[in-house]
Scaffold this motif. Structure first.
Motif, PDB file in Angstrom:
ATOM      1  N   TYR A 275       0.855  -1.189   0.000  1.00 11.69           N
ATOM      2  CA  TYR A 275       0.000   0.000   0.000  1.00 11.69           C
ATOM      3  C   TYR A 275       0.889   1.236   0.000  1.00 11.69           C
ATOM      4  N   SER A 277       1.072   5.714  -1.020  1.00 14.64           N
ATOM      5  CA  SER A 277       0.389   6.942  -1.420  1.00 14.64           C
ATOM      6  C   SER A 277       1.271   7.666  -2.413  1.00 14.64           C
ATOM      7  N   SER A 279       1.178  10.892  -2.918  1.00 13.73           N
ATOM      8  CA  SER A 279       1.433  12.237  -2.371  1.00 13.73           C
ATOM      9  C   SER A 279       0.978  13.348  -3.310  1.00 13.73           C
ATOM     10  N   PRO A 283      -3.110  13.269  -4.141  1.00 16.70           N
ATOM     11  CA  PRO A 283      -2.690  11.955  -3.646  1.00 16.70           C
ATOM     12  C   PRO A 283      -3.693  10.858  -3.947  1.00 16.70           C
ATOM     13  N   VAL A 285      -4.110   6.500  -2.994  1.00 10.40           N
ATOM     14  CA  VAL A 285      -3.595   5.277  -2.389  1.00 10.40           C
ATOM     15  C   VAL A 285      -3.712   4.160  -3.415  1.00 10.40           C
ATOM     16  N   LYS A 306      -8.708   7.770  -4.039  1.00  7.27           N
ATOM     17  CA  LYS A 306      -8.227   9.153  -4.046  1.00  7.27           C
ATOM     18  C   LYS A 306      -8.777   9.965  -2.886  1.00  7.27           C
ATOM     19  N   ALA A 309      -6.792  10.365   0.725  1.00  4.74           N
ATOM     20  CA  ALA A 309      -5.415   9.863   0.690  1.00  4.74           C
ATOM     21  C   ALA A 309      -4.452  10.884   1.289  1.00  4.74           C
ATOM     22  N   HIS A 311      -0.981  13.101   1.923  1.00  5.23           N
ATOM     23  CA  HIS A 311       0.264  13.601   1.343  1.00  5.23           C
ATOM     24  C   HIS A 311       1.460  13.142   2.176  1.00  5.23           C
ATOM     25  N   MET A 324      -5.958   5.720   7.426  1.00  3.37           N
ATOM     26  CA  MET A 324      -5.140   6.805   6.883  1.00  3.37           C
ATOM     27  C   MET A 324      -5.695   8.134   7.357  1.00  3.37           C
TER      28      MET A 324
END
Length: 419
Positions: A275, A277, A279, A283, A285, A306, A309, A311, A324
């Motif tokens: 997994y 991101s 950023s 960002p 995932v 999206k 997600a 940064h 998250m």
């Protein structure tokens, strides 16, 4: 039987430590129990559940590492006699007794010349990578300013400033140690690469040059070691690409293209998926199967998310639940197998620290010093709000020895349940 008991006891003891960024397994998970849910408030003239508080000289956002009752930190301290704002800094490593908060040693490792040092982002520091500790050594890393190996008393065993690259916004990637290789990324403004140094000598073992030509090439992502079908891989996310590398040779096993840059969150692994991101700027995932060969962008991305997600903060995987926090204060829990959200809630504040799980609690540290203590689960429950709410912090926690170790802009705290 005796030897087995000794080894088991040793393993359990080591499991209490937090010797690198995001803990013993690099995933933000601790087995520690009996940790507090509240601290920092004034109670009878003392701060609630604070065992000690130590002023840390200079500035640094490296997280504390804990090993065998000692804490390790880095900091960038203005050189004595230097002009204010000159950028002339003593880049230092320090060791602190975890029980008492007493500084055991504090040594200069490198000197930074302000005239030749690139500018950094206002959320960064010149001492942001976290120390890494093994049984006999401490590794400290200051990005393009250099890397060093110390013994546990702070004596420099080797140091190197051989790796030359131009960082953008400063340094952030923390090394990991895999099979005698100290591995980290050097994703600067051009010609980004990943490198392994021989942990015994500091000599370069291998160098992997990133492929592709994204518009912005810089990133700060700490790599993650995983095992796929009995073979180790290094997962390293750069601008526009995530690479699965052979830890012994640096050769690329697989890669997935993405549209991000300035990547910060450390990858995590579980359920047969990596997994990450992407950023900035938008960002996303990605959940990736790491069992492919070559360019697997079209074949091995299981799902993409999206909304929500991050940064900056690294995510947390608990079984098949993935947690998250977006930088602007939106917390999310999704099904780690499908990416389908269970819940998404606005929690307020700004976030850079990585999520931590311990004692059946998820700790979420804001940049403003507030901590939210969240009960894990697929149904959102209102979190407890606590912390040092007047002190800025971007560092992540260390956990162990019955305590949380929290670095703010000026102090290091030991937080534990009062008896």
């Amino acid at each position: 039987i005796c030897l087995s008991l000794i080894l088991t006891t040793s393993a359990l003891a080591l499991g209490e430590d937090w010797p690198q960024f995001r803990g013993p397994n690099g995933d933000g998970i601790s087995t520690e129990r009996g940790l507090p849910s509240e601290w920092g408030a004034e109670v009878d003239g003392k701060q609630q559940n604070v065992a000690w508080k130590l002023a840390i000289p200079g500035k640094g956002w490296s997280s504390p590492s804990l090993s065998r009752g000692r804490l390790y930190l880095t900091s960038a301290v203005p050189k004595e006699g230097a002009e204010p704002d000159s950028g002339d800094l003593s880049l230092r490593a320090m060791c602190i007794d975890a029980k008492t908060g007493k500084t055991l040693w504090d040594h200069e490792i490198f000197v930074q010349d302000g005239k030749t040092s690139p500018k950094i982002h206002n959320k960064n520091s010149h001492a942001s990578p976290t120390p890494l500790v093994d049984s006999q050594r401490v590794f400290v890393h200051f990005g393009h300013q250099g890397t060093a190996c110390l013994d546990l008393n702070g004596k420099v065993l080797w140091s190197t400033r051989e790796l030359k690259y131009a960082p953008v916004h400063g340094n952030g990637c923390t090394p990991i140690l895999v099979d005698g290789g100290l591995i980290f990324s050097c994703d600067g403004g051009k010609d980004p690469f990943v490198v392994a140094l021989d942990a015994n000598t500091g000599n370069v073992k291998w160098k992997f040059q990133r492929t592709g030509d994204p518009p912005k090439k810089f990133a700060f992502c700490t790599p993650t070691a995983i095992s796929v079908n009995g073979k180790q891989q290094i997962v390293s996310v750069g601008a526009g690409i995530v690479n699965g590398l052979d830890p012994n040779t640096g050769e690329s096993i697989w890669h997935v293209k993405h549209e991000g840059y300035s990547v910060i969150p450390k990858p995590i692994f579980g359920n047969g998926l990596v997994y990450i991101s992407s950023s900035y700027d938008s960002p996303a995932v990605l959940a990736i199967r790491p069992d492919g060969k070559g360019d697997v962008t079209e074949t091995h991305v299981e799902w993409t998310l999206k909304k929500g997600a991050p940064h900056t903060p690294s995510m947390l995987l608990l079984g098949q639940d993935l947690y998250m926090v977006a930088d602007k204060g939106v917390a999310t829990c999704v099904n780690a197998l499908t990416g389908e959200p269970y819940w998404q809630e606005r929690i307020g504040g700004n976030y850079s620290s990585s999520l931590v799980y311990a004692d059946d609690k998820i700790y979420i540290q804001s940049e403003e010093g507030k901590t939210l203590v969240l009960k894990p689960g697929t149904t959102f429950e209102e979190p407890i709000e606590t912390g040092f709410q007047t002190e800025r912090t971007l560092a992540s926690y260390a956990v162990g020895d019955g305590a949380l170790f929290i670095r703010t802009e000026k102090y290091l705290y030991r937080v534990q349940q009062s008896k």
